[in-house]
Design an enzyme around this catalytic site. Structure first.
Site, PDB file in Angstrom:
ATOM      1  N   ASP A   1     -35.179 -24.339  -9.997  1.00  0.00           N
ATOM      2  CA  ASP A   1     -36.286 -23.379  -9.933  1.00  0.00           C
ATOM      3  C   ASP A   1     -35.871 -22.009 -10.435  1.00  0.00           C
ATOM      4  O   ASP A   1     -36.698 -21.223 -10.901  1.00  0.00           O
ATOM      5  CB  ASP A   1     -36.811 -23.277  -8.501  1.00  0.00           C
ATOM      6  CG  ASP A   1     -37.533 -24.563  -8.147  1.00  0.00           C
ATOM      7  OD1 ASP A   1     -36.873 -25.500  -7.697  1.00  0.00           O
ATOM      8  OD2 ASP A   1     -38.754 -24.633  -8.388  1.00  0.00           O
TER       9      ASP A   1
ATOM     10  N   GLN B   1     -41.404 -35.032  -2.165  1.00  0.00           N
ATOM     11  CA  GLN B   1     -41.609 -35.120  -3.624  1.00  0.00           C
ATOM     12  C   GLN B   1     -40.889 -36.332  -4.211  1.00  0.00           C
ATOM     13  O   GLN B   1     -41.337 -36.921  -5.192  1.00  0.00           O
ATOM     14  CB  GLN B   1     -41.092 -33.854  -4.318  1.00  0.00           C
ATOM     15  CG  GLN B   1     -41.940 -32.620  -4.114  1.00  0.00           C
ATOM     16  CD  GLN B   1     -41.468 -31.773  -2.964  1.00  0.00           C
ATOM     17  OE1 GLN B   1     -40.883 -32.279  -2.011  1.00  0.00           O
ATOM     18  NE2 GLN B   1     -41.716 -30.478  -3.003  1.00  0.00           N
TER      19      GLN B   1
ATOM     20  N   ALA C   1     -41.160 -26.134 -11.225  1.00  0.00           N
ATOM     21  CA  ALA C   1     -41.028 -24.826 -11.886  1.00  0.00           C
ATOM     22  C   ALA C   1     -41.713 -24.737 -13.263  1.00  0.00           C
ATOM     23  O   ALA C   1     -42.539 -23.840 -13.482  1.00  0.00           O
ATOM     24  CB  ALA C   1     -39.552 -24.451 -11.964  1.00  0.00           C
TER      25      ALA C   1
ATOM     26  N   ASN D   1     -32.712 -24.666  -6.125  1.00  0.00           N
ATOM     27  CA  ASN D   1     -33.573 -25.835  -6.323  1.00  0.00           C
ATOM     28  C   ASN D   1     -34.088 -26.291  -4.957  1.00  0.00           C
ATOM     29  O   ASN D   1     -33.765 -25.671  -3.923  1.00  0.00           O
ATOM     30  CB  ASN D   1     -32.796 -26.950  -7.031  1.00  0.00           C
ATOM     31  CG  ASN D   1     -33.696 -28.089  -7.492  1.00  0.00           C
ATOM     32  OD1 ASN D   1     -34.758 -27.853  -8.083  1.00  0.00           O
ATOM     33  ND2 ASN D   1     -33.321 -29.328  -7.213  1.00  0.00           N
ATOM     34  N   LYS D   2     -34.841 -27.345  -4.946  1.00  0.00           N
ATOM     35  CA  LYS D   2     -35.469 -27.855  -3.725  1.00  0.00           C
ATOM     36  C   LYS D   2     -34.488 -27.959  -2.573  1.00  0.00           C
ATOM     37  O   LYS D   2     -33.350 -28.394  -2.757  1.00  0.00           O
ATOM     38  CB  LYS D   2     -36.081 -29.231  -4.035  1.00  0.00           C
ATOM     39  CG  LYS D   2     -36.785 -29.940  -2.897  1.00  0.00           C
ATOM     40  CD  LYS D   2     -37.806 -29.091  -2.196  1.00  0.00           C
ATOM     41  CE  LYS D   2     -38.818 -28.484  -3.128  1.00  0.00           C
ATOM     42  NZ  LYS D   2     -39.626 -27.421  -2.463  1.00  0.00           N
TER      43      LYS D   2
ATOM     44  N   ARG E   1     -46.166 -18.152  -5.323  1.00  0.00           N
ATOM     45  CA  ARG E   1     -44.882 -18.742  -4.900  1.00  0.00           C
ATOM     46  C   ARG E   1     -43.755 -17.864  -5.457  1.00  0.00           C
ATOM     47  O   ARG E   1     -43.746 -17.556  -6.647  1.00  0.00           O
ATOM     48  CB  ARG E   1     -44.755 -20.191  -5.406  1.00  0.00           C
ATOM     49  CG  ARG E   1     -45.861 -21.104  -4.871  1.00  0.00           C
ATOM     50  CD  ARG E   1     -45.558 -22.576  -5.134  1.00  0.00           C
ATOM     51  NE  ARG E   1     -44.465 -23.054  -4.309  1.00  0.00           N
ATOM     52  CZ  ARG E   1     -43.859 -24.231  -4.487  1.00  0.00           C
ATOM     53  NH1 ARG E   1     -44.233 -25.022  -5.472  1.00  0.00           N
ATOM     54  NH2 ARG E   1     -42.882 -24.605  -3.695  1.00  0.00           N
TER      55      ARG E   1
HETATM   56  O1  MRU Z   1     -41.741 -27.089  -4.175  1.00  0.00           O
HETATM   57  P1  MRU Z   1     -41.747 -27.751  -5.511  1.00  0.00           P
HETATM   58  O2  MRU Z   1     -42.213 -29.166  -5.482  1.00  0.00           O
HETATM   59  O3  MRU Z   1     -42.473 -26.924  -6.544  1.00  0.00           O
HETATM   60  O4  MRU Z   1     -40.221 -27.768  -5.923  1.00  0.00           O
HETATM   61  C1  MRU Z   1     -39.861 -28.358  -7.139  1.00  0.00           C
HETATM   62  C2  MRU Z   1     -38.399 -28.381  -7.366  1.00  0.00           C
HETATM   63  O5  MRU Z   1     -37.628 -27.878  -6.584  1.00  0.00           O
HETATM   64  C3  MRU Z   1     -37.932 -28.991  -8.640  1.00  0.00           C
HETATM   65  O6  MRU Z   1     -36.702 -29.616  -8.466  1.00  0.00           O
HETATM   66  C4  MRU Z   1     -37.775 -27.879  -9.697  1.00  0.00           C
HETATM   67  O7  MRU Z   1     -38.943 -27.126  -9.780  1.00  0.00           O
HETATM   68  C5  MRU Z   1     -37.445 -28.405 -11.020  1.00  0.00           C
HETATM   69  S1  MRU Z   1     -38.826 -29.211 -11.721  1.00  0.00           S
HETATM   70  C6  MRU Z   1     -38.538 -29.620 -13.321  1.00  0.00           C
END
Ligand code: MRU
Length: 346
Positions: free
Chosen positions: A238, A197, A49, A248-249, A90
């Site tokens: 996010d 990730q 994010a 979040n993810k 996104r």
């Molecule tokens: O799909 P992504 O890799 O952009 O998702 C990232 C996440 O969900 C992270 O946990 C979130 O952005 C926090 S990053 C400091």
């Protein structure tokens, strides 16, 4: 201790570490215009994010540099088109929209400047946002480090580290700060299917930072918690709703339920720019659906039979009640709710 630069403004170009190639290759890509930045965000060359927030701001700045018109009104109309392209990449992380809104605000505030100066002003703002993000993360780290003790075994999900920001990280930033305080932590990174990730990025950067990292598959978490092998959980976010619901993810919600069941505290570290005070709760968040190929394939290898239905929601919502505390650069919201979060606003 951790010195990764996932994004940088250099000679009126945006340089990004291509996260799609990690951990095998450390390759930097150069974006010469805003369309290239939009593609890099959409295709996950840069992700996380806060990092996509900074990328969005730099994309707008590149777009501004490419506008050649005579009047402010024409300039602003074209800048809005640039923002729309970037915003269409996104939908979930609010930092992206926060960044384009801030760039538009700066444009409006300086509408009386000659256009060439306005272009430079927008560039300066984007560069400042990059440095600001690192400082924000460091402050968040100082605020959150006190929750962690020497010897703690900490689970994290996805990548909320230096790679997901302009540098240092949110959730991992807190762990880096605790380590700088002399505490030794053992970090479990779950794989974070389907995009991996955790396995690819978190393991890579923890290794680089000299922090003990153990990768587990996502379905091992319940077992590890039941065996008493995890003391704490920390993740990023996010988008956080006004009531403290955390988007979040994908998989964070499952981890949070498991943590609650096993009486393990779950911390969320996120900058104020991730809090969306305009939505009352997490049900208002648009959850990005990503290409099914991320589920059906690992690298070039197809795992799922052709023709089988597949879903790929990239995020989920963890209700505030499952979150022990939200750590921000302004302070801590614990328990996270309308009142504790609102009190962090200026
Ligand atoms: O799909 P992504 O890799 O952009 O998702 C990232 C996440 O969900 C992270 O946990 C979130 O952005 C926090 S990053 C400091």
């Amino acid at each position: 201790m951790i010195s990764i630069k996932p994004i940088e403004w250099k000679d009126d170009k945006v340089i990004m570490l291509d996260q799609r190639l990690l951990p095998q290759e450390e390759v930097y890509i150069t974006c010469e215009d805003y369309k290239a930045v939009a593609v890099a965000i959409k295709d996950m060359a840069i992700r996380g994010a806060p990092a996509i927030g900074v990328a969005a701001a730099m994309g707008v700045a590149l777009g501004a540099l490419g506008i050649s018109v005579k009047t402010y009104d024409e300039f602003y109309t074209k800048l809005e088109r640039v923002c729309e392209t970037i915003e269409a990449t996104r939908p979930t992380a609010v930092n992206l929209f926060w960044a384009t809104a801030r760039m538009k605000r700066v444009c409006k505030t300086h509408k009386d400047l000659p256009l060439s100066e306005l272009q430079n002003r927008l560039k300066d703002e984007a560069v400042a946002m990059c440095f600001e993000d690192i400082e924000t993360n460091r402050q968040m780290g100082r605020n959150g480090a006190t929750f962690f003790n020497d010897g703690d075994r900490v689970l994290t999900h996805c990548n909320a580290g230096a790679l997901a920001t302009a540098g240092f990280g949110t959730a991992l930033g807190v762990l880096y700060a605790a380590t700088e305080d002399g505490k030794t932590l053992k970090v479990f990174a779950d794989e974070t299917r389907p995009y991996l990730q955790g396995a690819r990025l978190t393991a890579w950067e923890l290794n680089k930072a000299g922090i003990h990292a153990t990768v587990i598959t996502d379905n091992m978490t319940a077992h590890m918690m039941a065996k008493g092998e995890i003391d704490k959980v920390i993740v990023g976010a996010d988008r956080i709703a006004a009531n403290g619901d955390v988007t979040n993810k994908i998989g964070t919600y499952g981890v949070a339920i498991l943590a609650k069941h096993h009486n393990i505290p779950l911390y969320v570290a996120a900058p104020m720019s991730t809090i969306d005070f305009s939505i009352p709760d997490g049900s208002h968040v648009v959850i990005e659906e990503r290409p099914t190929k991320e589920v059906t394939h690992v690298g070039p290898t197809q795992l799922v039979p052709t023709g089988v239905a597949v879903r790929n929601p990239a995020f989920d919502v963890t209700p505030a009640a499952l979150v022990t505390a939200i750590i921000t650069e302004r302070g801590i919201a614990t328990p996270p709710n309308l009142t504790t979060l609102a009190s962090l606003k200026k």
